[in-house]
Design an enzyme around this catalytic site. Structure first.
Site, mmCIF file in Angstrom:
data_model
loop_
_atom_site.group_PDB
_atom_site.id
_atom_site.type_symbol
_atom_site.label_atom_id
_atom_site.label_comp_id
_atom_site.label_asym_id
_atom_site.label_seq_id
_atom_site.Cartn_x
_atom_site.Cartn_y
_atom_site.Cartn_z
ATOM 1 N N ASN A 46 -5.595 12.274 0.640
ATOM 2 C CA ASN A 46 -4.678 11.458 1.446
ATOM 3 C C ASN A 46 -5.535 10.679 2.437
ATOM 4 O O ASN A 46 -6.762 10.814 2.467
ATOM 5 C CB ASN A 46 -3.637 12.350 2.150
ATOM 6 C CG ASN A 46 -2.509 11.527 2.750
ATOM 7 O OD1 ASN A 46 -1.944 10.670 2.084
ATOM 8 N ND2 ASN A 46 -2.179 11.753 4.006
ATOM 9 N N LYS A 47 -4.892 9.869 3.240
ATOM 10 C CA LYS A 47 -5.600 8.978 4.170
ATOM 11 C C LYS A 47 -6.643 9.745 4.979
ATOM 12 O O LYS A 47 -6.400 10.865 5.425
ATOM 13 C CB LYS A 47 -4.560 8.323 5.090
ATOM 14 C CG LYS A 47 -5.111 7.382 6.138
ATOM 15 C CD LYS A 47 -5.989 6.297 5.565
ATOM 16 C CE LYS A 47 -5.306 5.496 4.472
ATOM 17 N NZ LYS A 47 -6.279 4.626 3.724
ATOM 18 N N ARG A 86 -7.234 -0.481 -6.871
ATOM 19 C CA ARG A 86 -7.584 0.603 -5.935
ATOM 20 C C ARG A 86 -7.797 1.882 -6.761
ATOM 21 O O ARG A 86 -7.055 2.131 -7.718
ATOM 22 C CB ARG A 86 -6.480 0.834 -4.895
ATOM 23 C CG ARG A 86 -6.307 -0.350 -3.955
ATOM 24 C CD ARG A 86 -5.417 -0.002 -2.770
ATOM 25 N NE ARG A 86 -6.108 0.809 -1.787
ATOM 26 C CZ ARG A 86 -5.499 1.402 -0.747
ATOM 27 N NH1 ARG A 86 -4.195 1.292 -0.606
ATOM 28 N NH2 ARG A 86 -6.185 2.093 0.129
ATOM 29 N N ASP A 118 -2.148 10.870 -2.088
ATOM 30 C CA ASP A 118 -2.490 9.817 -3.054
ATOM 31 C C ASP A 118 -2.851 10.374 -4.413
ATOM 32 O O ASP A 118 -2.759 9.677 -5.430
ATOM 33 C CB ASP A 118 -3.639 8.964 -2.515
ATOM 34 C CG ASP A 118 -3.144 8.074 -1.400
ATOM 35 O OD1 ASP A 118 -2.965 8.577 -0.279
ATOM 36 O OD2 ASP A 118 -2.884 6.885 -1.664
ATOM 37 N N GLN A 163 -2.330 2.374 9.926
ATOM 38 C CA GLN A 163 -1.034 2.457 9.226
ATOM 39 C C GLN A 163 -0.013 3.251 10.043
ATOM 40 O O GLN A 163 1.189 3.006 9.938
ATOM 41 C CB GLN A 163 -1.202 3.126 7.854
ATOM 42 C CG GLN A 163 -1.916 2.293 6.808
ATOM 43 C CD GLN A 163 -3.389 2.592 6.768
ATOM 44 O OE1 GLN A 163 -3.990 3.012 7.766
ATOM 45 N NE2 GLN A 163 -4.018 2.374 5.634
ATOM 46 N N ARG A 199 0.862 -1.177 0.000
ATOM 47 C CA ARG A 199 0.000 0.000 0.000
ATOM 48 C C ARG A 199 0.900 1.230 0.000
ATOM 49 O O ARG A 199 2.114 1.129 0.087
ATOM 50 C CB ARG A 199 -1.033 -0.006 1.147
ATOM 51 C CG ARG A 199 -0.710 -0.690 2.418
ATOM 52 C CD ARG A 199 0.246 0.015 3.363
ATOM 53 N NE ARG A 199 0.010 1.431 3.451
ATOM 54 C CZ ARG A 199 0.957 2.325 3.627
ATOM 55 N NH1 ARG A 199 2.226 1.951 3.726
ATOM 56 N NH2 ARG A 199 0.686 3.606 3.696
ATOM 57 N N GLY A 200 0.246 2.408 -0.079
ATOM 58 C CA GLY A 200 1.010 3.647 -0.246
ATOM 59 C C GLY A 200 1.063 3.968 -1.728
ATOM 60 O O GLY A 200 1.363 3.099 -2.554
ATOM 61 N N ALA A 201 0.756 5.222 -2.054
ATOM 62 C CA ALA A 201 0.558 5.582 -3.464
ATOM 63 C C ALA A 201 1.751 5.244 -4.363
ATOM 64 O O ALA A 201 1.591 4.546 -5.370
ATOM 65 C CB ALA A 201 0.186 7.063 -3.556
HETATM 66 O O1 MRU Z 1 -4.614 3.103 2.211
HETATM 67 P P1 MRU Z 1 -3.126 3.349 2.134
HETATM 68 O O2 MRU Z 1 -2.387 2.799 3.316
HETATM 69 O O3 MRU Z 1 -2.544 2.915 0.827
HETATM 70 O O4 MRU Z 1 -3.008 4.932 2.206
HETATM 71 C C1 MRU Z 1 -1.742 5.509 2.091
HETATM 72 C C2 MRU Z 1 -1.733 6.965 2.291
HETATM 73 O O5 MRU Z 1 -2.750 7.606 2.402
HETATM 74 C C3 MRU Z 1 -0.382 7.618 2.230
HETATM 75 O O6 MRU Z 1 -0.339 8.723 3.092
HETATM 76 C C4 MRU Z 1 -0.134 8.072 0.803
HETATM 77 O O7 MRU Z 1 -0.303 7.006 -0.077
HETATM 78 C C5 MRU Z 1 1.194 8.650 0.634
HETATM 79 S S1 MRU Z 1 2.423 7.377 0.626
HETATM 80 C C6 MRU Z 1 3.941 8.019 0.339
#
Ligand code: MRU
Length: 340
Positions: free
Chosen positions: A247-248, A90, A237, A196, A47-49
């Site tokens: 973002n999250k 996603r 994201d 996370q 996970r993470g963009a």
């Molecule tokens: O649902 P996730 O864990 O993939 O969400 C991730 C985030 O929101 C991060 O803050 C974002 O992707 C930036 S990662 C460098």
């Protein structure tokens, strides 16, 4: 330095750290197919963009290994077929679509049959990963002056090494400040519902020897009011042309609190997170995840079965709340084109 979240196996499969298991267990999985990679992305094993973009590109290569003997037209048709489920895994992080579009474009333009095209795509996926690693470092350099000796940073979710191909985005200035011998303290919002922050950010920071303090998400406002936070650093994201960014979930609330308390609020992301086709954040698709993530904690119910629940995984923070955007070319301001 921080953990590495992804790697090739010697046979061209993709080795990931299964992020669902952290911090209890450090489990690596070898993903052999596109179906396995799409499932890993959907279920937050990776996970993470930036990382899901890299993982999708590498997963596409892994899934095409059996097509190396195919003629050109058949290979290109398989690229299209296999990219589709990865792109759909996603919806919010634009890096996923960006990486797959780049792979599809490169395949269509490269010469040769299946074997040559597969080699070309493997190099391209590796380049996407290596470029991300370099961008993370440059984001860190762009933000280093924001983190002087003794600084206290608040972050949310995980925008660190576990979310990228390198040292992270929001955490990159923290890693470089630590590397420079500065004392840094990081408040880590736990990031309900999937945690996370508590599970991943706290794990990778402690792994790197950087002091961190996990807080309930609801504690952020009180800490800012007590002047305990020098700056907030978060990832993204998807960033619209005007600077609104997804973002999250919980990021928007932090941004509002930060403005109210005069705490500088920075969004750190590579340019691969920009979606210049969107004028503002209203068009960003927000992933709705299973409500079980909200109604349970560590597998146990925490709400009555009959209660309804909502689980938007991201929110949009309007650009006016953002002090600055840390990108690979420095501290930048919107509007953003395809190449800011
Ligand atoms: O649902 P996730 O864990 O993939 O969400 C991730 C985030 O929101 C991060 O803050 C974002 O992707 C930036 S990662 C460098």
């Amino acid at each position: 330095m921080p953990v590495q979240a992804i790697a090739w196996t010697p046979s061209g499969a993709v080795r990931i750290v299964d992020q669902r298991a952290l911090p209890e267990a450090h489990i690596e999985r070898d993903l052999e197919s596109v179906a396995a990679m799409a499932e890993a992305i959907r279920t937050l094993q990776v996970r993470g963009a930036p990382l899901i973009g890299i993982a999708a590109a590498m997963g596409l290569v892994a899934g095409l290994r059996d097509e190396r003997g195919a003629p050109r037209e058949r290979f290109l048709a398989r690229v299209e077929e296999l990219a589709a489920p990865l792109a759909a895994a996603r919806p919010t992080a634009v890096n996923l679509r960006w990486a797959l579009d780049r792979m599809r474009r490169v395949a269509a333009q490269a010469p040769g049959d299946g074997a040559a095209l597969w080699d070309r795509l493997k190099s391209e996926a590796t380049a996407i990963w290596e470029e991300d690693r370099a961008m993370c470092r440059r984001i860190g350099e762009a933000g280093l002056a924001l983190v002087p000796d003794g600084a206290t940073v608040l972050t949310h979710c995980n925008a660190g090494a576990l979310a990228t191909g390198g040292i992270g985005t929001a955490l990159a200035p923290v890693y470089l400040a630590h590397e420079a011998g500065r004392r840094v303290r990081v408040y880590v919002g736990e990031t309900r519902p999937v945690l996370q922050g508590a599970r991943l950010t706290a794990w990778e920071l402690t792994h790197a020897g950087i002091p961190c303090t996990v807080i309930a998400d609801a504690a952020a406002g009180a800490l800012m009011r007590q002047a305990e936070v020098d700056l907030a650093l978060v990832g993204a994201d998807r960033i619209a042309a005007n600077g609104d960014f997804a973002n999250k979930i919980g990021t928007y609330a932090l941004a509002v609190l930060a403005l109210h308390h005069g705490v500088p609020f920075y969004c750190a992301a590579p340019s691969t997170t920009i979606d210049a086709t969107l004028a503002d954040g209203d068009g960003i698709p927000i992933e709705q995840r299973p409500v079980e993530e909200v109604k349970t904690l560590a597998g146990r119910p925490i709400a009555p079965a009959a209660a309804g629940a909502l689980n938007p995984a991201f929110d949009v923070t309007p650009a006016r709340y953002v002090t600055g955007y840390l990108m690979e070319r420095g501290m930048v301001k919107p509007p953003f084109g395809a190449d800011p």
